[in-house]
Scaffold this active site. Structure first.
Site, PDB file in Angstrom:
ATOM      1  N   LYS A  22       0.855  -1.207   0.000  1.00 58.88           N
ATOM      2  CA  LYS A  22       0.000   0.000   0.000  1.00 58.88           C
ATOM      3  C   LYS A  22       0.886   1.252   0.000  1.00 58.88           C
ATOM      4  CE  LYS A  22      -1.631   1.433   4.135  1.00 58.88           C
ATOM      5  NZ  LYS A  22      -1.268   2.817   4.507  1.00 58.88           N
ATOM      6  N   ASN A  23       1.923   1.258   0.853  1.00 53.07           N
ATOM      7  CA  ASN A  23       2.731   2.472   1.030  1.00 53.07           C
ATOM      8  C   ASN A  23       3.743   2.705  -0.070  1.00 53.07           C
ATOM      9  OD1 ASN A  23       1.229   2.985   3.251  1.00 53.07           O
ATOM     10  ND2 ASN A  23       2.802   2.426   4.740  1.00 53.07           N
ATOM     11  N   CYS A 117      -4.643  11.904  12.849  1.00 48.99           N
ATOM     12  CA  CYS A 117      -5.376  10.641  12.835  1.00 48.99           C
ATOM     13  C   CYS A 117      -5.147   9.994  14.198  1.00 48.99           C
ATOM     14  CB  CYS A 117      -4.876   9.755  11.698  1.00 48.99           C
ATOM     15  SG  CYS A 117      -3.221   9.134  11.999  1.00 48.99           S
ATOM     16  N   ARG A 122       0.326  14.089  12.925  1.00 46.68           N
ATOM     17  CA  ARG A 122       0.723  13.863  11.520  1.00 46.68           C
ATOM     18  C   ARG A 122       0.915  15.192  10.777  1.00 46.68           C
ATOM     19  NH1 ARG A 122      -0.716   8.662  10.267  1.00 46.68           N
ATOM     20  NH2 ARG A 122       0.970   8.683   8.760  1.00 46.68           N
ATOM     21  N   ASP A 310       5.321   0.438  11.914  1.00 47.68           N
ATOM     22  CA  ASP A 310       4.105  -0.212  11.404  1.00 47.68           C
ATOM     23  C   ASP A 310       3.996  -1.673  11.821  1.00 47.68           C
ATOM     24  OD1 ASP A 310       3.873   1.573   8.215  1.00 47.68           O
ATOM     25  OD2 ASP A 310       3.538   2.149  10.294  1.00 47.68           O
ATOM     26  N   ARG A 401      -8.404  -0.764   5.017  1.00 52.88           N
ATOM     27  CA  ARG A 401      -7.609   0.277   4.356  1.00 52.88           C
ATOM     28  C   ARG A 401      -6.294  -0.287   3.862  1.00 52.88           C
ATOM     29  NH1 ARG A 401      -6.950   5.731   7.546  1.00 52.88           N
ATOM     30  NH2 ARG A 401      -5.713   5.964   5.668  1.00 52.88           N
TER      31      ARG A 401
END
Ligand code: EPZ
Length: 422
Positions: A22-23, A117, A122, A310, A401
C-alpha cells in the site's frame, strides 16, 4: 458496519501470497501525475486506501481504468484541476502525496489539510518547508494548503526523517529546474521504489537507498514513465508471519522480499523463531518455524532499516504471549499505543509510561474489542487467534484500508474467522 468473529487457540498451516505494498502504491500512483502518457501500474493491493487515491486522481481529471483488481491504467493528460478536495483527503492523509507532483507539473497545488489521525498529529510542516525552499509560495486558505510557483532545485535538509515528505520532494524535484539535494532522506523500500520509477523514466537520481539524494530535474519536461509493478508489502508479510508466531504454527508467505524485513526477522529470531527462506528478490518465500519457547524481547521503533513502527502493534500482541517481560518503545508517533487498552481487555498485562510499554507475557482471553487504526486492528486479530474463546473485532473498516482479503487469507491458513454485520 462489519466486525470480525475469530475463534481462538488457532493452529495455522499453509502459505499465502502477499499483496503489493500500500505504502509504495500510493506514491507510485501520485507519481503518474508527472507522466507524459498513460501508465499501467500492476500488483496494486485491493484495499480502500488505493481506491481512495485513484478516486482523487479521477476527481482531478485523470482517466483511471482498472484492468483487473490489481492492475490499473492511469492517464494524467486529462487533469484539469489542482485541487485535492477535503471530502476525499479527509479519508486518507496520504493524499498529501499529490502535492509535489501537481506543483511540479502545473505550478500549483491545493490540498486540503490532512488533519491528524488516531496515531498522532501527523503534521506536514516538513513537506511545506521543502517546497517553499524550492520556490513555491505556500499559504493556508480555508483549511487548504495552497502552493504556487515554478520549482527550482534546492538543498533540503529534513529535521526529521519523513517517508511521504521525502517522496513528495523527490517527485517535485524530478521536474524542477536544476539539482535538488536532500539530506536526511527516508530510505524505506517504498521510497526506493519511487526513486527507481523516476530513474527508469530518465530522471537522474544519485544515492537511491541512502539518506542523501541528488535529483537533477527535467526543467518541466514531462516524463515517459514505464509500466510499474508495485513491490511486495513488507508490513502485510510481517503481520502474517506474526500470526504464525503468535499461534506457534509453521506458515509461509510468498511473493515477498526478505531484504525488506531484516529488522523484523531479527526480532522474531530474538524471540526464539527460526526461518526457511527460498526464492530471490521480490519473489521469495519465507517460512516461519515454531519456537520451543516464545521469549520476551525489547523493541524500539526507528526509521528504516530499523524496526518499523508499522509492526509495533503486531509485535506487542506477540509479546503478550511470550515468556517474561518485554518492553516496546515507540519513537516515531506520539500516540501509537491505542491497541494497549484493547489488548488489556483481552487479559494482557501492559503498562504504559510515556512512549514505553511494559508487557508481562501470559495468556489472552477472547473479548469484544475495537479497532482504532490500521496496524492496531491487525494486532487485535493476531491476539484473537492466540486467545482462548472467541473474539469480536469491531470497526474493521480500519483493516480494510491496508489488508487485502484479510479473512480469506487467514481462512486459507486454517483460522476460523468470519466477517459479520453488526
Ligand atoms: C509513512 O507515513 C507511512 N505511510 C506510515 O504508515 C508509517 O507509519 C510512517 O511513514 C513511518 O514509517 C505512508 O507511507 C502512506 P512520516 P508518513 O512523515 O510519511 C513527523 C501505515 O500504517 N513529521 O515518516 O506520514 C511525524 O509526525 C501508515 O501504513 C513531521 O513532524 O510518516 C512522525 O512523527 C501509518 N512533519 C515522523 O515525522 C512532517 O512534515 C515520521 O512521519 C512530516 C512528518
Amino acid at each position: 458496519m462489519h466486525y470480525l468473529q475469530i475463534k481462538g487457540e488457532a493452529k495455522l498451516s499453509g502459505e499465502i501470497k502477499i499483496s503489493g505494498a500500500k505504502n509504495a502504491a500510493l506514491p507510485l500512483i501520485a507519481l503518474i501525475i508527472l507522466s507524459k502518457n498513460p501508465v499501467t501500474i500492476k500488483n496494486l493491493p485491493d484495499v480502500s486506501d488505493i481506491k481512495t487515491l485513484i478516486q482523487l486522481l479521477a476527481n482531478l481529471g485523470a482517466k483511471c481504468e482498472y484492468l483487473d483488481a490489481h492492475t490499473a491504467v492511469i492517464d494524467p493528460r486529462g487533469i484539469n484541476s489542482t485541487k485535492a478536495v477535503y471530502d476525499i483527503v479527509r479519508k486518507m492523509r496520504a493524499s498529501i502525496l499529490v502535492l509535489g507532483p501537481l506543483l511540479a507539473r502545473f505550478g500549483k497545488a491545493e490540498v486540503s489539510m490532512p488533519g491528524g489521525c488516531a496515531i498522532g498529529a501527523r503534521p506536514i510542516d516538513l513537506h511545506l518547508k521543502a517546497v517553499e525552499k524550492m520556490g513555491a509560495q505556500v499559504k493556508i486558505e480555508e483549511g487548504y494548503v495552497v502552493c504556487e510557483g515554478a520549482l527550482r532545485g534546492a538543498n533540503i535538509s529534513f529535521d526529521k526523517i519523513t517517508v511521504t515528505g521525502t517522496e513528495n520532494v523527490v517527485m517535485a524535484a524530478a521536474l524542477a529546474h536544476g539539482e535538488t539535494c536532500i539530506i536526511n532522506a527516508a530510505k524505506e523500500p517504498e521510497v526506493v521504489a519511487v526513486c527507481e520509477a523516476l530513474a527508469s523514466a530518465g530522471v537522474k537520481i544519485e544515492g537511491i537507498g541512502t539518506d542523501e539524494l541528488k535529483i537533477t530535474g527535467t526543467a518541466g519536461e514531462l516524463l515517459n514513465i514505464n509500466e510499474i509493478t508495485v513491490i511486495p508489502d513488507r508490513i502485510e508479510a510481517g503481520t502474517y508471519l506474526c500470526a504464525g508466531a503468535i499461534t506457534n504454527s509453521k506458515i509461509s508467505v510468498t511473493s515477498v522480499n526478505p531484504a525488506h524485513l531484516g529488522a523484523v526477522l531479527a526480532k522474531f529470531e530474538d524471540m526464539g523463531f527460526k526461518f526457511e527462506i527460498s526464492g530471490s528478490g521480490n519473489d521469495s518465500k519465507i517460512t516461519i518455524l515454531p519456537a520451543d519457547e516464545i521469549k520476551a524481547t525489547k523493541i524500539i521503533t526507528t526509521e528504516y532499516p530499523g524496526f518499523p513502527t508499522d509492526m509495533q502493534a503486531q509485535f506487542m500482541a506477540l509479546t503478550c504471549v511470550a515468556q517474561g517481560t518485554s518492553t516496546v518503545e515507540e519513537r516515531l508517533f506520539e500516540n501509537r499505543f491505542m491497541h494497549v487498552s484493547e489488548l488489556n481487555r483481552m487479559g494482557a498485562d501492559i503498562k504504559l509510561n510515556g512512549n514505553i510499554a511494559t508487557i508481562k507475557g501470559g495468556k489472552l482471553a477472547g473479548a469484544d474489542v475495537m479497532a482504532t487504526d490500521l496496524r492496531a486492528s491487525s494486532a487485535l486479530v493476531l491476539a484473537a487467534l492466540a486467545a482462548s474463546g472467541t473474539t469480536r473485532v469491531h470497526r474493521i473498516y480500519h483493516l480494510d484500508r491496508g489488508y487485502e482479503s484479510l479473512e480469506a487469507k487467514f481462512s486459507a491458513l486454517g483460522a476460523q474467522i468470519l466477517r459479520l454485520e453488526e
